[in-house]
Design a protein around this motif. Structure first.
Motif, PDB file in Angstrom:
ATOM      1  N   ILE A  83      -3.420   4.062   2.919  1.00 28.12           N
ATOM      2  CA  ILE A  83      -2.459   4.093   1.817  1.00 28.12           C
ATOM      3  C   ILE A  83      -1.414   5.169   2.081  1.00 28.12           C
ATOM      4  O   ILE A  83      -1.747   6.311   2.417  1.00 28.12           O
ATOM      5  CB  ILE A  83      -3.162   4.362   0.473  1.00 28.12           C
ATOM      6  CG1 ILE A  83      -3.978   3.136   0.061  1.00 28.12           C
ATOM      7  CG2 ILE A  83      -2.161   4.715  -0.616  1.00 28.12           C
ATOM      8  CD1 ILE A  83      -4.671   3.281  -1.280  1.00 28.12           C
ATOM      9  N   ASN A  84      -0.165   4.802   1.927  1.00 25.72           N
ATOM     10  CA  ASN A  84       0.942   5.748   2.031  1.00 25.72           C
ATOM     11  C   ASN A  84       1.258   6.249   0.634  1.00 25.72           C
ATOM     12  O   ASN A  84       1.946   5.583  -0.135  1.00 25.72           O
ATOM     13  CB  ASN A  84       2.162   5.072   2.656  1.00 25.72           C
ATOM     14  CG  ASN A  84       3.358   6.008   2.738  1.00 25.72           C
ATOM     15  OD1 ASN A  84       3.199   7.226   2.852  1.00 25.72           O
ATOM     16  ND2 ASN A  84       4.553   5.448   2.655  1.00 25.72           N
ATOM     17  N   ALA A  85       0.733   7.404   0.287  1.00 26.61           N
ATOM     18  CA  ALA A  85       0.844   7.932  -1.074  1.00 26.61           C
ATOM     19  C   ALA A  85       1.917   9.006  -1.162  1.00 26.61           C
ATOM     20  O   ALA A  85       1.864  10.014  -0.450  1.00 26.61           O
ATOM     21  CB  ALA A  85      -0.493   8.494  -1.537  1.00 26.61           C
ATOM     22  N   SER A  86       2.893   8.786  -2.052  1.00 25.11           N
ATOM     23  CA  SER A  86       3.899   9.801  -2.367  1.00 25.11           C
ATOM     24  C   SER A  86       3.439  10.523  -3.626  1.00 25.11           C
ATOM     25  O   SER A  86       3.251   9.897  -4.679  1.00 25.11           O
ATOM     26  CB  SER A  86       5.267   9.150  -2.606  1.00 25.11           C
ATOM     27  OG  SER A  86       5.727   8.513  -1.436  1.00 25.11           O
ATOM     28  N   LEU A  87       3.239  11.822  -3.522  1.00 23.88           N
ATOM     29  CA  LEU A  87       2.695  12.613  -4.628  1.00 23.88           C
ATOM     30  C   LEU A  87       3.837  13.206  -5.432  1.00 23.88           C
ATOM     31  O   LEU A  87       4.235  14.349  -5.239  1.00 23.88           O
ATOM     32  CB  LEU A  87       1.771  13.694  -4.072  1.00 23.88           C
ATOM     33  CG  LEU A  87       0.629  13.162  -3.199  1.00 23.88           C
ATOM     34  CD1 LEU A  87      -0.068  14.301  -2.482  1.00 23.88           C
ATOM     35  CD2 LEU A  87      -0.352  12.374  -4.043  1.00 23.88           C
ATOM     36  N   THR A 125       0.826  -1.212   0.000  1.00 28.02           N
ATOM     37  CA  THR A 125       0.000   0.000   0.000  1.00 28.02           C
ATOM     38  C   THR A 125       0.860   1.263   0.000  1.00 28.02           C
ATOM     39  O   THR A 125       0.354   2.366   0.209  1.00 28.02           O
ATOM     40  CB  THR A 125      -0.954   0.015   1.210  1.00 28.02           C
ATOM     41  OG1 THR A 125      -0.204  -0.198   2.404  1.00 28.02           O
ATOM     42  CG2 THR A 125      -2.021  -1.066   1.072  1.00 28.02           C
ATOM     43  N   ASP A 126       2.172   1.100  -0.229  1.00 33.18           N
ATOM     44  CA  ASP A 126       3.051   2.246  -0.486  1.00 33.18           C
ATOM     45  C   ASP A 126       2.967   2.542  -1.974  1.00 33.18           C
ATOM     46  O   ASP A 126       3.377   1.713  -2.803  1.00 33.18           O
ATOM     47  CB  ASP A 126       4.493   1.923  -0.090  1.00 33.18           C
ATOM     48  CG  ASP A 126       4.674   1.791   1.404  1.00 33.18           C
ATOM     49  OD1 ASP A 126       3.899   2.396   2.153  1.00 33.18           O
ATOM     50  OD2 ASP A 126       5.589   1.051   1.820  1.00 33.18           O
ATOM     51  N   VAL A 127       2.412   3.688  -2.336  1.00 34.54           N
ATOM     52  CA  VAL A 127       2.152   3.977  -3.740  1.00 34.54           C
ATOM     53  C   VAL A 127       2.729   5.337  -4.113  1.00 34.54           C
ATOM     54  O   VAL A 127       3.015   6.165  -3.253  1.00 34.54           O
ATOM     55  CB  VAL A 127       0.631   3.959  -4.047  1.00 34.54           C
ATOM     56  CG1 VAL A 127      -0.018   2.692  -3.491  1.00 34.54           C
ATOM     57  CG2 VAL A 127      -0.060   5.195  -3.482  1.00 34.54           C
ATOM     58  N   VAL A 128       2.873   5.547  -5.413  1.00 35.73           N
ATOM     59  CA  VAL A 128       3.180   6.876  -5.935  1.00 35.73           C
ATOM     60  C   VAL A 128       1.952   7.320  -6.719  1.00 35.73           C
ATOM     61  O   VAL A 128       1.414   6.563  -7.530  1.00 35.73           O
ATOM     62  CB  VAL A 128       4.452   6.866  -6.814  1.00 35.73           C
ATOM     63  CG1 VAL A 128       4.320   5.902  -7.986  1.00 35.73           C
ATOM     64  CG2 VAL A 128       4.763   8.263  -7.317  1.00 35.73           C
ATOM     65  N   ALA A 129       1.468   8.526  -6.418  1.00 36.75           N
ATOM     66  CA  ALA A 129       0.228   9.010  -7.022  1.00 36.75           C
ATOM     67  C   ALA A 129       0.445  10.349  -7.699  1.00 36.75           C
ATOM     68  O   ALA A 129       1.345  11.112  -7.340  1.00 36.75           O
ATOM     69  CB  ALA A 129      -0.874   9.127  -5.963  1.00 36.75           C
ATOM     70  N   TRP A 130      -0.395  10.616  -8.674  1.00 39.16           N
ATOM     71  CA  TRP A 130      -0.342  11.910  -9.346  1.00 39.16           C
ATOM     72  C   TRP A 130      -0.504  13.040  -8.325  1.00 39.16           C
ATOM     73  O   TRP A 130      -1.395  12.974  -7.460  1.00 39.16           O
ATOM     74  CB  TRP A 130      -1.482  12.022 -10.346  1.00 39.16           C
ATOM     75  CG  TRP A 130      -1.178  11.508 -11.712  1.00 39.16           C
ATOM     76  CD1 TRP A 130      -0.035  10.912 -12.136  1.00 39.16           C
ATOM     77  CD2 TRP A 130      -2.066  11.559 -12.837  1.00 39.16           C
ATOM     78  NE1 TRP A 130      -0.138  10.588 -13.465  1.00 39.16           N
ATOM     79  CE2 TRP A 130      -1.371  10.972 -13.919  1.00 39.16           C
ATOM     80  CE3 TRP A 130      -3.358  12.036 -13.030  1.00 39.16           C
ATOM     81  CZ2 TRP A 130      -1.934  10.863 -15.183  1.00 39.16           C
ATOM     82  CZ3 TRP A 130      -3.927  11.919 -14.283  1.00 39.16           C
ATOM     83  CH2 TRP A 130      -3.223  11.342 -15.343  1.00 39.16           C
ATOM     84  N   PRO A 131       0.292  14.104  -8.431  1.00 41.06           N
ATOM     85  CA  PRO A 131       0.060  15.285  -7.592  1.00 41.06           C
ATOM     86  C   PRO A 131      -1.358  15.838  -7.735  1.00 41.06           C
ATOM     87  O   PRO A 131      -1.901  16.413  -6.794  1.00 41.06           O
ATOM     88  CB  PRO A 131       1.105  16.276  -8.097  1.00 41.06           C
ATOM     89  CG  PRO A 131       2.220  15.415  -8.608  1.00 41.06           C
ATOM     90  CD  PRO A 131       1.532  14.229  -9.233  1.00 41.06           C
ATOM     91  N   ALA A 132      -1.979  15.640  -8.912  1.00 43.55           N
ATOM     92  CA  ALA A 132      -3.337  16.122  -9.137  1.00 43.55           C
ATOM     93  C   ALA A 132      -4.356  15.444  -8.223  1.00 43.55           C
ATOM     94  O   ALA A 132      -5.479  15.945  -8.063  1.00 43.55           O
ATOM     95  CB  ALA A 132      -3.738  15.905 -10.598  1.00 43.55           C
ATOM     96  N   LEU A 133      -3.978  14.317  -7.603  1.00 42.44           N
ATOM     97  CA  LEU A 133      -4.880  13.587  -6.719  1.00 42.44           C
ATOM     98  C   LEU A 133      -4.591  13.866  -5.246  1.00 42.44           C
ATOM     99  O   LEU A 133      -5.014  13.114  -4.370  1.00 42.44           O
ATOM    100  CB  LEU A 133      -4.765  12.086  -6.989  1.00 42.44           C
ATOM    101  CG  LEU A 133      -5.065  11.623  -8.420  1.00 42.44           C
ATOM    102  CD1 LEU A 133      -4.793  10.135  -8.553  1.00 42.44           C
ATOM    103  CD2 LEU A 133      -6.504  11.944  -8.795  1.00 42.44           C
ATOM    104  N   SER A 134      -3.883  14.938  -4.961  1.00 42.01           N
ATOM    105  CA  SER A 134      -3.396  15.208  -3.603  1.00 42.01           C
ATOM    106  C   SER A 134      -4.515  15.430  -2.589  1.00 42.01           C
ATOM    107  O   SER A 134      -4.309  15.235  -1.388  1.00 42.01           O
ATOM    108  CB  SER A 134      -2.469  16.430  -3.608  1.00 42.01           C
ATOM    109  OG  SER A 134      -3.176  17.593  -4.035  1.00 42.01           O
ATOM    110  N   THR A 135      -5.693  15.843  -3.029  1.00 45.92           N
ATOM    111  CA  THR A 135      -6.765  16.160  -2.075  1.00 45.92           C
ATOM    112  C   THR A 135      -7.536  14.932  -1.608  1.00 45.92           C
ATOM    113  O   THR A 135      -8.374  15.042  -0.695  1.00 45.92           O
ATOM    114  CB  THR A 135      -7.755  17.159  -2.695  1.00 45.92           C
ATOM    115  OG1 THR A 135      -8.333  16.583  -3.877  1.00 45.92           O
ATOM    116  CG2 THR A 135      -7.063  18.462  -3.046  1.00 45.92           C
TER     117      THR A 135
END
Length: 223
Positions: free
Chosen positions: A111-115, A93-103
């Motif tokens: 989920i541990n999301a790196s934007l 559940t360590d993921v990299v996500a689009w900065p556009a999804l930061s909210t």
């Protein structure tokens, strides 16, 4: 690698061969826009029109391509569905996500999301999309600072959040939407049609050949 200079040089040589010099003028751009607007569309098969029909057709075609599809009611529900999917396959559940999804509420969903832009070591990438096409079950992604193309290309697992209102009938509709909303194409336009695959060796299909092994789409009904 920045290819902008090479692109400009190629286009300049084409213009020179056509007897035109310098950059394109306002009149030339207006003439091109007018041609695209008036140019008749080619024949197309009957396609769904209502939102429910578009979503149903998109889901059918996406699943034919080995994409898994889930539906949620609101955007804030997407992280929880992403967590459910990852945990069901015992994936990180360590993921990299689009900065556009930061909210979106990633932390609350576990989920541990790196934007940021993905790196080679990232195993799970979460993106949105510009739109999706029902005819082929494809995702249409436009590159940008907040929407890096690598989010759907580098990780082994790609999860895409797709607002139901952005599901269009066909590729022609996708390009028309790009012209209407963006005016011009960005640096990269990617049509993602299921997991990466190849059949080069003995005609045996192998997933994950040039990109993700798996693609999971979260359709957001209320968006």
């Amino acid at each position: 690698m920045d290819t902008s200079a090479a692109r400009r040089n190629i286009l300049a040589r084409i213009r020179s061969a056509q007897g035109r010099h310098g950059t394109s003028t306002d009149a030339e751009r207006a003439a091109a826009d007018d041609y695209v607007t008036r140019h008749p569309a080619g024949p197309r098969p009957p396609l769904p029109q209502t939102r429910d029909e578009l979503i149903a057709r998109f889901r059918l075609e996406a699943e034919r391509l080995a994409t898994t599809v889930a539906e949620v009611e609101a955007l804030d529900d997407a992280p929880r569905e992403a967590a459910r999917y990852l945990q069901s396959l015992d994936l990180s559940t360590d993921v990299v996500a689009w900065p556009a999804l930061s909210t979106l509420p990633w932390t609350q969903a576990g989920i541990n999301a790196s934007l940021r832009r993905p790196e080679d070591a990232d195993l799970v990438g979460i993106t949105g999309c510009f739109c999706a096409t029902a005819e082929t079950g494809s995702l249409v992604l436009l590159s940008g600072v907040e929407t890096p193309a690598s989010g759907a290309l580098l990780p082994e697992t790609h999860i895409a959040v797709v607002p139901a209102s952005r599901v269009v009938a066909a590729h022609e509709d996708a390009f028309a939407l790009i012209r209407a909303e963006r005016g011009e194409l960005p640096r990269a336009v990617n049509f993602v049609s299921g997991p990466s695959r190849t059949g080069d060796i003995e005609q045996t299909i192998v997933l994950g050949a040039h990109g993700p092994y798996r693609v999971h789409v979260i359709v957001v009904r209320g968006a």
